[in-house]
Design a protein around this motif. Structure first.
Motif, short mmCIF file in Angstrom:
data_model
loop_
_atom_site.label_atom_id
_atom_site.label_comp_id
_atom_site.label_asym_id
_atom_site.label_seq_id
_atom_site.Cartn_x
_atom_site.Cartn_y
_atom_site.Cartn_z
N GLU A 2 30.25 -17.82 -83.53
CA GLU A 2 30.48 -16.37 -83.57
C GLU A 2 29.68 -15.67 -82.47
OE1 GLU A 2 31.77 -15.35 -88.13
OE2 GLU A 2 29.62 -15.38 -87.68
N ASP A 3 28.45 -16.13 -82.21
CA ASP A 3 27.66 -15.55 -81.12
C ASP A 3 28.31 -15.82 -79.77
OD1 ASP A 3 25.83 -14.63 -82.94
OD2 ASP A 3 24.26 -16.09 -82.45
N ASN A 4 28.75 -17.07 -79.56
CA ASN A 4 29.40 -17.43 -78.30
C ASN A 4 30.63 -16.55 -78.06
OD1 ASN A 4 27.55 -19.51 -77.87
ND2 ASN A 4 28.90 -21.09 -78.70
N ALA A 5 31.44 -16.39 -79.10
CA ALA A 5 32.68 -15.62 -78.98
C ALA A 5 32.39 -14.14 -78.72
CB ALA A 5 33.53 -15.78 -80.24
N ARG A 6 31.41 -13.61 -79.44
CA ARG A 6 31.07 -12.19 -79.30
C ARG A 6 30.65 -11.86 -77.86
NH1 ARG A 6 27.28 -12.25 -82.68
NH2 ARG A 6 28.64 -12.06 -84.51
N GLN A 7 29.95 -12.75 -77.22
CA GLN A 7 29.49 -12.51 -75.85
C GLN A 7 30.64 -12.34 -74.86
OE1 GLN A 7 26.71 -15.57 -74.74
NE2 GLN A 7 25.35 -15.14 -76.46
N ILE A 8 31.80 -12.90 -75.19
CA ILE A 8 32.95 -12.78 -74.28
C ILE A 8 34.09 -11.97 -74.90
CG2 ILE A 8 32.47 -14.81 -72.85
CD1 ILE A 8 34.29 -16.42 -74.67
N GLY A 9 33.77 -11.25 -75.97
CA GLY A 9 34.72 -10.28 -76.50
C GLY A 9 35.70 -10.78 -77.55
N TYR A 10 35.35 -11.88 -78.25
CA TYR A 10 36.24 -12.40 -79.28
C TYR A 10 35.55 -12.47 -80.63
CZ TYR A 10 39.52 -13.79 -75.63
OH TYR A 10 40.41 -13.78 -74.58
N GLN A 11 36.37 -12.53 -81.68
CA GLN A 11 35.89 -12.71 -83.04
C GLN A 11 36.93 -13.51 -83.82
OE1 GLN A 11 35.50 -8.81 -84.80
NE2 GLN A 11 37.55 -8.19 -84.21
N TYR A 12 36.54 -13.96 -85.01
CA TYR A 12 37.45 -14.78 -85.80
C TYR A 12 38.80 -14.10 -86.04
CZ TYR A 12 39.68 -16.73 -89.92
OH TYR A 12 40.61 -17.25 -90.77
N GLU A 13 38.78 -12.80 -86.29
CA GLU A 13 40.02 -12.07 -86.63
C GLU A 13 41.05 -12.11 -85.51
OE1 GLU A 13 37.11 -11.24 -89.53
OE2 GLU A 13 36.97 -11.09 -87.34
N ASP A 14 40.63 -12.47 -84.30
CA ASP A 14 41.59 -12.56 -83.19
C ASP A 14 42.60 -13.68 -83.38
OD1 ASP A 14 40.76 -10.40 -81.55
OD2 ASP A 14 39.03 -11.55 -80.88
N VAL A 15 42.33 -14.60 -84.33
CA VAL A 15 43.31 -15.63 -84.62
C VAL A 15 44.62 -15.02 -85.11
CG1 VAL A 15 42.72 -16.09 -87.04
CG2 VAL A 15 43.56 -17.96 -85.60
N PHE A 16 44.53 -13.79 -85.65
CA PHE A 16 45.73 -13.11 -86.15
C PHE A 16 46.38 -12.24 -85.08
CE2 PHE A 16 42.74 -13.54 -89.78
CZ PHE A 16 43.45 -14.49 -90.49
N HIS A 17 45.82 -12.25 -83.88
CA HIS A 17 46.36 -11.45 -82.77
C HIS A 17 46.83 -12.32 -81.62
CE1 HIS A 17 43.16 -8.46 -84.43
NE2 HIS A 17 44.31 -8.34 -85.09
N LEU A 18 47.03 -13.60 -81.87
CA LEU A 18 47.42 -14.52 -80.80
C LEU A 18 48.77 -14.14 -80.20
CD1 LEU A 18 46.35 -17.99 -82.29
CD2 LEU A 18 45.25 -16.72 -80.43
N ASP A 19 49.63 -13.50 -80.99
CA ASP A 19 50.96 -13.14 -80.48
C ASP A 19 50.88 -12.15 -79.33
OD1 ASP A 19 49.97 -11.25 -82.25
OD2 ASP A 19 51.96 -10.65 -82.96
N THR A 20 49.84 -11.33 -79.30
CA THR A 20 49.66 -10.39 -78.18
C THR A 20 48.65 -10.92 -77.16
OG1 THR A 20 47.99 -9.17 -79.45
CG2 THR A 20 50.26 -8.37 -79.54
N LEU A 21 47.66 -11.65 -77.63
CA LEU A 21 46.63 -12.18 -76.71
C LEU A 21 47.20 -13.21 -75.75
CD1 LEU A 21 43.55 -12.61 -79.10
CD2 LEU A 21 43.66 -11.16 -77.05
N ILE A 22 48.03 -14.12 -76.25
CA ILE A 22 48.53 -15.21 -75.40
C ILE A 22 49.32 -14.70 -74.20
CG2 ILE A 22 50.10 -17.20 -75.33
CD1 ILE A 22 49.14 -17.91 -78.16
N PRO A 23 50.34 -13.84 -74.39
CA PRO A 23 51.08 -13.35 -73.21
C PRO A 23 50.19 -12.58 -72.24
CG PRO A 23 52.29 -12.88 -75.23
CD PRO A 23 50.93 -13.32 -75.65
N ARG A 24 49.26 -11.80 -72.77
CA ARG A 24 48.40 -11.00 -71.89
C ARG A 24 47.43 -11.87 -71.10
NH1 ARG A 24 43.59 -8.40 -73.21
NH2 ARG A 24 44.02 -8.53 -75.45
N LYS A 25 46.77 -12.81 -71.77
CA LYS A 25 45.80 -13.65 -71.09
C LYS A 25 46.46 -14.64 -70.13
CE LYS A 25 41.96 -13.68 -71.63
NZ LYS A 25 40.86 -12.93 -71.00
#
Length: 341
Positions: free
Chosen positions: A293-316
C-alpha cells in the motif's frame, strides 16, 4: 570444501522481488564466490542465473481473500516460527561455509547469526519497520520491530534501494534493477510482441490471483488493438484461453521493457523495473499489506483502483515512456566489496 565462500547471501523467499534485485547486484560479483540461501521460486530464479543456491526456506503464505490480507496476526506468529527455523539454517551455513561477509535481503535470521559470530553483516531493505497488525497484535508487532531495529543498528551497513540522503549506517543507492544488453526492438522481436502489449505480472506467490482474474475479465470486455500477456509465476496454474500465459520467467525486466504497459501487484522491484525501463504501469496493492500500500501510494495507486481497470488500462496504454536513470546495483556492489578486503 575446496573454495572458501566470500559472501553468504541470504535472500527473502517471500515473492521474487528480493531475488531479482539481489541478482542485479550479484551479476557484478566477478571473482567473488557467493552462495545464496533462499527458497521457493526465488531459489529457482537464482539457479537459472547460474548461482550456487541452497533451497532451504519455506516461508508462511499470506492468506488473501478478494485481494485483501487476512488473519495478519496469525501470519505474524507463523513468521516468527519461520524466523527461528531460519536461525538454525543460518547457523549451519556459517559453520560449514565460514563466509567472510553475510549479505541479507530482508532475512533477519542470518543477520542475527552474523552478528553473534562477529561477521560483517550487510542488510538490503526498503523498509525499516512493519505494520501488518492492529489492536493487540500491534503491541506484539511493536516488540518485534524493536528487535528488528536493534539488528539494523548493529549492521555494518544498510543498503536501501531508494533515492535520498545517507544517514548513520544507512546508504541510499537508488533503485536496484537488472540490466539488459538488448534494445527494446530486439526484445519485442524476441518475445513476438507485434501489437501493443500489456504484461500482467503477479510475482512469485499465489497472492495475486485476484488481480489476474479481474484484469482478464476487464480486458476481454475492452475493444483494444492490443495483446495481454500473463506472467503467472511459479505458484499459480491458470486457464487462459484468450491471453498468452508465460508462466514462470527469469527475465521479467526484459518483458517489462518490451511491453507498452505493465499491470502488477505493488512490489517494489517490479515498480522499479517499470520506472527504469520507462514502461507505464498500473500497480494494485494487496489490501491491508502495508508495504504494498505504501509503494502504490507513492505512485498514485490504491487497492480500489482494481475496480477502475476499465478506464485505467486504455489511458495508461497511451502514456509516454519516461525512464529513470539508476545505477543502484553497481553502487550496492561497491559497498559490499569494501567488506571483502
Amino acid at each position: 570444501m575446496t573454495d572458501k565462500t566470500d559472501i553468504g547471501f541470504f535472500s527473502s523467499s517471500i515473492g521474487l522481488g528480493h531475488a531479482t534485485r539481489d541478482i542485479a547486484i550479484a551479476q557484478h560479483f566477478d571473482g567473488i564466490l557467493a552462495k545464496f540461501v533462499t527458497g521457493n521460486g526465488a531459489a529457482k530464479l537464482f539457479s537459472e542465473y547460474g548461482f550456487s543456491v541452497n533451497d532451504s526456506y519455506v516461508p508462511p503464505k499470506f492468506k488473501i481473500k478478494n485481494g485483501s490480507l487476512q488473519k495478519s496476526l496469525k501470519w505474524l506468529f507463523a513468521y516468527y516460527q519461520y524466523y527461528k527455523e531460519c536461525i538454525g539454517i543460518a547457523k549451519e551455513f556459517v559453520k560449514n561455509e565460514k563466509p567472510k561477509v553475510i549479505v541479507s535481503d530482508e532475512d533477519f535470521a542470518s543477520l542475527t547469526v552474523a552478528q553473534q559470530n562477529k561477521i560483517p553483516s550487510i542488510l538490503i531493505t526498503d523498509i525499516l519497520e512493519t505494520r501488518f497488525t492492529k489492536g493487540i497484535g500491534a503491541v506484539i508487532e511493536k516488540k518485534m520491530n524493536q528487535s528488528m531495529k536493534n539488528i539494523i543498528q548493529n549492521c555494518s551497513v544498510v543498503i536501501m534501494p531508494e533515492f535520498g540522503q545517507d544517514q548513520d549506517n544507512i546508504k541510499m543507492v537508488g533503485p536496484i534493477v537488472r540490466a539488459t544488453k538488448h534494445s527494446r526492438d530486439e526484445l519485442r522481436e524476441k518475445f513476438s510482441f507485434s501489437r501493443k502489449t500489456i504484461t500482467l505480472s503477479v510475482g512469485g506467490t499465489d497472492a495475486g490471483m485476484f488481480l489476474i482474474e479481474k484484469t482478464i475479465d476487464v480486458f476481454s470486455k475492452l475493444n483494444l488493438d492490443a495483446d495481454l500477456v500473463v506472467v503467472s509465476g511459479p505458484s499459480l496454474k491458470i486457464d487462459t484461453q484468450n491471453v498468452r500465459n508465460l508462466g514462470f520467467v527469469n527475465n521479467l525486466h526484459e518483458i517489462i521493457y518490451a511491453s507498452d504497459l505493465v499491470i502488477s501487484l505493488a512490489g517494489k522491484s517490479t515498480i522499479d523495473e517499470s520506472k527504469a525501463y520507462g514502461t507505464p504501469g498500473i500497480f494494485i496493492p494487496i489490501k491491508n499489506h502495508f508495504e504494498q500500500e505504501d509503494n502504490a501510494r507513492q505512485i498514485g495507486y490504491q487497492y480500489e483502483d482494481v475496480f477502475h481497470l476499465d478506464t485505467l488500462i486504455p489511458r495508461k496504454l497511451e502514456s509516454c515512456r519516461t525512464s529513470v536513470e539508476t545505477n543502484g546495483a553497481s553502487r550496492a556492489y561497491e559497498i559490499i566489496k569494501k567488506y571483502l578486503t
